[in-house]
Design an enzyme around this catalytic site. Structure first.
Site, PDB file in Angstrom:
ATOM      1  N   THR A  39       0.178   0.689   6.636  1.00 57.99           N
ATOM      2  CA  THR A  39       0.222  -0.365   5.622  1.00 57.99           C
ATOM      3  C   THR A  39       0.357  -1.688   6.369  1.00 57.99           C
ATOM      4  OG1 THR A  39       2.635  -0.258   5.421  1.00 57.99           O
ATOM      5  CG2 THR A  39       1.388   1.146   3.947  1.00 57.99           C
ATOM      6  N   VAL A  83     -12.706  -5.400   1.790  1.00 59.24           N
ATOM      7  CA  VAL A  83     -12.146  -4.060   1.936  1.00 59.24           C
ATOM      8  C   VAL A  83     -11.251  -4.058   3.167  1.00 59.24           C
ATOM      9  CG1 VAL A  83     -12.720  -1.653   2.458  1.00 59.24           C
ATOM     10  CG2 VAL A  83     -14.075  -2.919   0.778  1.00 59.24           C
ATOM     11  N   THR A 117       0.889  -1.159   0.000  1.00 63.67           N
ATOM     12  CA  THR A 117       0.000   0.000   0.000  1.00 63.67           C
ATOM     13  C   THR A 117       0.923   1.203   0.000  1.00 63.67           C
ATOM     14  OG1 THR A 117      -1.692  -1.113   1.332  1.00 63.67           O
ATOM     15  CG2 THR A 117      -1.647   1.269   1.510  1.00 63.67           C
ATOM     16  N   ASP A 124      -8.108  -1.775   5.480  1.00 66.16           N
ATOM     17  CA  ASP A 124      -8.071  -0.536   6.267  1.00 66.16           C
ATOM     18  C   ASP A 124      -7.869   0.717   5.422  1.00 66.16           C
ATOM     19  OD1 ASP A 124      -5.504  -1.601   5.625  1.00 66.16           O
ATOM     20  OD2 ASP A 124      -4.583  -0.200   7.031  1.00 66.16           O
TER      21      ASP A 124
HETATM   22  N1  ASP Z   1      -3.403  -2.548   4.274  1.00 66.91           N
HETATM   23  C1  ASP Z   1      -3.713  -3.165   3.013  1.00 66.91           C
HETATM   24  C2  ASP Z   1      -5.001  -3.936   3.138  1.00 66.91           C
HETATM   25  O1  ASP Z   1      -5.199  -4.603   4.136  1.00 66.91           O
HETATM   26  C3  ASP Z   1      -2.695  -4.090   2.497  1.00 66.91           C
HETATM   27  C4  ASP Z   1      -1.248  -3.784   2.754  1.00 66.91           C
HETATM   28  O2  ASP Z   1      -0.884  -2.683   3.108  1.00 66.91           O
HETATM   29  O3  ASP Z   1      -0.422  -4.670   2.591  1.00 66.91           O
HETATM   30  O4  ASP Z   1      -5.778  -3.918   2.206  1.00 66.91           O
END
Ligand code: ASP
Length: 343
Positions: free
Chosen positions: A245, A223, A194, A225
């Site tokens: 992230t 969905v 992210t 965070d």
């Molecule tokens: N935070 C993101 C989600 O859970 C994924 C990530 O940052 O790796 O969709």
């Protein structure tokens, strides 16, 4: 409103730190830079902080600067965790999530499970500017983007499609797909990623954006965070901004970015504020399938934060990550603080 700390706040903050009995082993990453604009981003955000700083210096709005920064990564097919080229859901469809928050106007906008648009952060900004709502999802979000003239594109690049096919062919020995020629991918960790970008301008105004393609091969409609105000992003113009992230479910459960900002309100440095929420996530993770050992999750979460004074910090659960900071003078990657050595 007074920003001074009450005795109760101080005791609560001290107790929160003392209870865990964990001493952070990461170095302090805060560095005051009064009066200078600051841009803070995740490990994939060095180009974003450079762009954001260019615009902050040209006196652009702080949110426009942050969005222009992450647009570079959203439009880059080689970053497979964000925007165009992001890894798809389990059906091979790229679904993007993003939110934005503008400190000076205390406004926010977000989109989730948005298909066909390379820059969901820009659509989130239009939701903020042109509706009385905060979050649009799925078909409604796409219709809204079309209404505002966003160009549609196939977001699934060949590299992302091939990674998805390999994952699908590796899922089971019982199905009708042959094993992928290059070997199975069952044991490979699901790729995540992210980008978040937080800005503080010369007027001490705070803004932020988070944008992602989310968990690779997710259940359609899942969905994380990243488009949730308070989870993947939170901005309080009186205090600071935070973004995250990593495993979105853990960040949603902990109201992560919001609590990082509240921690800063109660006197913690940005880095301490991030570490405190990570400790809570570790303590509250009790599902055995998410644990390597007690209080040692088998996933990663990263928080990034900047306060009103221009101090910044970032932290993650396990040693090893970096984050991008333009402190008004230098644009560089810096080590994230962390709670534990990787087992
Ligand atoms: N935070 C993101 C989600 O859970 C994924 C990530 O940052 O790796 O969709």
């Amino acid at each position: 409103m007074s920003r001074s700390l009450s005795r109760r706040d101080l005791l609560a903050a001290g107790a929160a730190v003392g209870l865990t009995g964990i001493t952070p082993v990461g170095r302090a990453q805060t560095s005051p830079n009064r009066g200078m604009p600051v841009a803070v981003s995740s490990g994939n955000g060095l180009r974003a902080t450079a762009k954001a700083m260019e615009l902050l210096r040209a006196k652009a709005d702080g949110l426009d600067a942050a969005i222009a920064g992450v647009n570079i990564v959203e439009e880059d097919p080689n970053d497979m965790s964000v925007g165009y080229g992001g890894l798809p859901n389990e059906r091979g469809v790229v679904e993007l999530d993003s939110c934005v928050m503008h400190g000076p106007s205390y406004k926010a906008g977000a989109v989730a499970a948005l298909q066909n648009i390379k820059t969901p952060s820009r659509v989130a900004k239009v939701v903020m500017d042109r509706t009385d709502h905060i979050l649009l999802v799925g078909a409604g979000a796409l219709e809204f983007a079309r209404m505002h003239g966003f160009e549609e594109a196939n977001l699934l690049t060949d590299a992302a499609r091939k990674a998805w096919v390999k994952w699908k062919e590796s899922l089971s020995k019982e199905d009708d797909y042959e094993e992928p020629p290059s070997g199975g991918a069952q044991d490979a960790p699901r790729p995540t990623g992210t980008i978040t970008c937080l800005t503080l301008n010369e007027k001490f105004e705070l803004s932020g954006v988070t944008t992602t393609s989310g968990l690779a091969y997710k259940i359609p409609g899942r969905v994380g965070d990243s488009p949730i105000i308070g989870a993947g992003l939170y901005v309080d113009n009186e205090v600071g901004a935070a973004g995250s992230t990593g495993r979105g479910e853990a960040v949603i459960l902990s109201s992560g970015s919001r609590i990082v900002v509240e921690n800063m309100r109660h006197g913690m440095t940005p880095e301490e504020a991030c570490l405190d929420v990570l400790r809570r996530i570790c303590r509250y993770t009790v599902d055995p399938k998410l644990l390597r050992a007690p209080e040692r999750p088998n996933f990663e979460v990263n928080f990034y934060a900047v306060n009103k004074k221009g101090e910044f910090g970032g932290a993650r659960i396990y040693k090893g990550g970096t984050f991008a900071v333009h402190d008004g003078t230098t644009n560089a990657m810096r080590p994230l603080a962390y709670l534990y050595e990787r087992p």
